[in-house]
Structure formats: C-alpha cells, structure tokens
Write an enzyme that holds these catalytic residues in place. Structure first.
Site, mmCIF file in Angstrom:
data_model
loop_
_atom_site.group_PDB
_atom_site.id
_atom_site.type_symbol
_atom_site.label_atom_id
_atom_site.label_comp_id
_atom_site.label_asym_id
_atom_site.label_seq_id
_atom_site.Cartn_x
_atom_site.Cartn_y
_atom_site.Cartn_z
ATOM 1 N N ASP A 96 72.938 21.168 125.293
ATOM 2 C CA ASP A 96 73.655 20.880 124.053
ATOM 3 C C ASP A 96 72.715 20.214 123.055
ATOM 4 O O ASP A 96 71.732 19.582 123.415
ATOM 5 C CB ASP A 96 74.903 20.038 124.298
ATOM 6 C CG ASP A 96 74.740 19.034 125.434
ATOM 7 O OD1 ASP A 96 73.605 18.817 125.895
ATOM 8 O OD2 ASP A 96 75.757 18.461 125.859
ATOM 9 N N GLU A 98 79.811 17.665 120.926
ATOM 10 C CA GLU A 98 80.551 16.419 120.732
ATOM 11 C C GLU A 98 81.936 16.663 120.130
ATOM 12 O O GLU A 98 82.848 15.865 120.329
ATOM 13 C CB GLU A 98 79.756 15.458 119.841
ATOM 14 C CG GLU A 98 78.451 14.964 120.446
ATOM 15 C CD GLU A 98 78.646 14.068 121.660
ATOM 16 O OE1 GLU A 98 79.804 13.676 121.946
ATOM 17 O OE2 GLU A 98 77.655 13.766 122.337
#
Length: 429
Positions: free
Chosen positions: A107, A168
């Site tokens: 990520d 997120e």
C-alpha cells in the site's frame, strides 16, 4: 531532499543495464543468493524508504510516490502497468521458467496527522506523515522485485507487484478490482504484510482472522430522550455487548507484544472478545436522535446477534416507543488468511530460515484492519505482520500513534524472507 530524489532516480534508471548484464550470468537462484543480494541493496533501500517518508502523500494523491515506483520498476526491467485505477502501479516480473503466478501487494498512502516525527528524514509535508508504515511496505516490495529480477532467467513463473493507493480510506483495493485488476492479471495466490509493534524483524502470521471484525453501529431513536437518559442507554448497551476473558484488557493494543498477554501467548488477551467505544457519538437530526459507536468482535458467528441484542436492551429499558432503527453503517471485511497457504508459508519460511523464522499468533488485533481483505475475497492469500519495534533503541512501531517509528533493519528481513517465500511458491504446482 530534491537532490536525494534526483540521485535515486538516476540510480534507478541505470539499473536496467546492470541487471541485464547480471541476468546473463548462470548463478543459480538460491536462498543463499537471495540473502546475499538483499545484503547488497539494503543501504540503497533504506535511502529509498527515507525518500518516501520525507514526501508522504494522502490517499488519492500518491502522484510522486507513483512516479518513484514506476522509475524503480522500469529500471529493474519489469513490465509496468499504470492505467488501471488512480495512482496504482502494477509491476510484472516474467520469470525465465514455467511456474505459478503470484501477486505481492504494497500500500502507498500516508496519514493526515501532525504527530511528532522525530527522525532526521521527517516529513516535509505539513499535516501528512507515513505514520502507519506504508513507506516500509513499498520499499520491501521494491526490494523483493529487485532481488528476484537479478536472475530472472532462473525464476519460475510470474510475480505481480501490486502497488495499491488509498488503503487508509479502504477504497483502493476494492476499486482496483472493480476496474478490472484480476481481468488483466490472474494470480494464483496473493501475499502482503504490515509492519507493526512487534520486535524488529519478527514475522507473525496465523490462519483465519488476523484482526477483529470492525463494525460501526447506529441506533436511531425519536428525539425524546434527555442527555442523561441517552447516556444511560449507551452505557447499558456497552456493558451488555462487551465481552472479554476475566482480567484481560484487549483494548490495550500496546500490549500485543507482551510475552504474558500478547499475541504470541496461547492465553493471549487478544482473543474471544467484543470491545466497543464506551463513549458513543451522539447527535440529533430531523427530530431523530443518533447514537453511533465502533465495536470489534473476534467471532464471526456472534455478528448476526449484535443488532437483535441491542434492540432487546432498548426495549427492556422502556424505550420501545422511541426505537426507529438499529443498523451497521460500516462493516468492512476483515483479513482472513487462507489456511492451506498460511500453513505452507510457515513451513517454507521455517525450512529456509529456521524454526524461529515465524512467530505463532494466537489472537486478533482490535481497532485496525486492511482492505487487502478485498483481494483475499477473490484469490487465496496470506497477510503477515512484520515487527518494526526496538525497545533498546526507543523505537515503537505502534501504527497510527504518537511517536511511531520503525527500525529499518526490518527491511532486510522482509526482503530476504518474502523473496525466498515467493521463489518457493512459484515452483509449486
């Protein structure tokens, strides 16, 4: 910082020629080779990580991060795909031999926070920091790609390096899938990791759920309760739903590494619990009273009973006439590791790096989650924890917390361990 980034980009662009020369060699791709090559590039990877850390970007804004990744992958000679979703990047490493197709995910996005960032390479972007460790994740992924690419003629199969934006906000993985990620690439398995507050270099994994199931519940009532009555009702709901082993405190997430109560102890605090916000978010709108709170449940079988239980509490409290609705307004999927692949991964890592290469995990972490779960819904996958804390150095890698720091020695462990794992998995039929 711009000078450092320019130097790194020049270094990446020169790698292609160097790698082409190396790939003509006949050195077997072994785990000794993987360890040796990891050692050679560790200092460079640390610099790369610090570059990411100094220039963090929020979800949906990972533009510079994306360009750095593209430059690095291109320098390694990988096929690079950039037209799928947002600022995502997929690097494709084609091995020289037949084998499986495996994906590794990292990520990309940072956090909106102004916590102290007490390192020499602190964030230069006000209000934005890599306070969750995604800079480490990207660096490890690029390191794995480089080590395996150095002798790709000896590599069986294909590795897809998925650099995913917007983790997120829990949007990136799902949107990549919706936009056709797995129509374009078709991996047999997928892997990923998260650095966290375990001892530096420690790898931890378990089959099944790595995190508790996270839900946000909303109770909708007629706006006829006083503040005191609403508070009493939420207190009753909290006490009725909450569950944990006697004397345990699973909400104290800082103790996940404690040898007596943490994840590595079979009697860990972090199993068989339901914890929830003690203070509900309370507001009124259109003559209605809204009561909202997050809760975290370890047992999936208990989830269907939560809403009926809340309704029973409200009715028993003589608020039946005020009750309008009870519902989950957020219920993201959770990480569920494939049992067969997890067992195989543990065995593989222990066979290569010793019995202590992987720590047992007996619990489920509250509060956190990861949209890697969406990938696992499509493809069997395994998600690991990687330790980044070092008490002797005053480094605590507790994600999303003030003072979050990572011991960069975990980069070397991550690259060598998971490059070895992918190499072995590629060879399996």
């Amino acid at each position: 910082m711009q000078v450092i980034l320019l130097a790194l980009l020049l270094l990446f662009s020169s790698q292609h020629t160097l790698l082409n020369a190396q790939q003509k060699q006949t050195t077997p791709l072994t785990h000794t080779f993987i360890q040796s090559e990891t050692d050679k590039i560790t200092d460079k990877l640390v610099m790369l990580r610090r570059g990411f850390h100094e220039k963090p970007e929020l979800a949906g804004k990972e533009k510079l991060t994306r360009e750095t990744i593209i430059q690095y992958l291109t320098g390694l000679g990988l096929e690079v795909k950039t037209d799928l979703y947002g600022h995502s990047v997929v690097g494709v490493l084609h091995g020289g031999k037949k084998g499986k197709k495996i994906a590794w995910r990292a990520d990309m996005d940072a956090l909106p926070t102004d916590f102290p960032d007490e390192v020499d390479f602190r964030s230069t972007i006000k209000g934005v920091q890599h306070g969750c460790g995604h800079d480490i994740h990207m660096t490890i992924a690029l390191g794995i790609a480089e080590v395996l690419a150095k002798n790709k003629k000896e590599l069986p199969g294909t590795v897809y390096f998925i650099f995913q934006p917007e983790e997120e906000t829990f949007k990136g993985a799902k949107n990549m899938i919706v936009k056709g990620l797995f129509d374009d690439i078709k991996p047999d398995e997928i892997y990923g990791l998260h650095v966290t507050a375990l001892p530096v270099g420690e790898i931890m994994v378990k089959p099944g759920e790595m995190f508790a199931y996270q839900k946000r519940i909303r109770i909708l009532l007629k706006n006829e309760l006083s503040k005191e009555e609403a508070k009493a009702l939420t207190k009753k709901i909290h006490s009725t739903l909450s569950r944990s082993t006697a004397g345990s405190r699973p909400w104290e997430i800082q103790n996940i590494r404690d040898p007596k109560t943490g994840l590595t102890n079979p009697n860990t605090t972090f199993k068989d619990y339901l914890i929830m916000d003690e203070s509900f978010t309370t507001y009124t709108k259109n003559d209605s009273l809204f009561l909202e709170a997050y809760l975290y449940e370890t047992n999936a079988a208990n989830l269907p009973g939560i809403i009926p239980t809340v309704k029973q509490v409200i009715i028993a409290g003589n608020n039946k006439d005020q009750l309008l609705d009870v519902s989950f307004i957020q219920e993201n999927p959770t990480i569920i590791n494939d049992k067969k692949l997890t067992a195989a991964a543990i065995t593989t890592l222990q066979n290569i790096y010793g019995k202590n290469a992987v720590a047992a995990d007996y619990g489920q972490v509250p509060f956190f989650n990861d949209d890697f779960a969406y990938f696992q819904q499509k493809i069997p996958g395994v998600y690991f924890f990687l330790g980044g804390s070092n008490a002797a150095k005053g480094i605590n890698a507790l994600n999303h917390s003030p003072g979050f720091k990572v011991d960069e020695d975990c980069i070397k462990t991550g690259v060598k361990s998971f490059a070895s794992l992918l190499f072995e998995r590629l060879k399996k039929k």
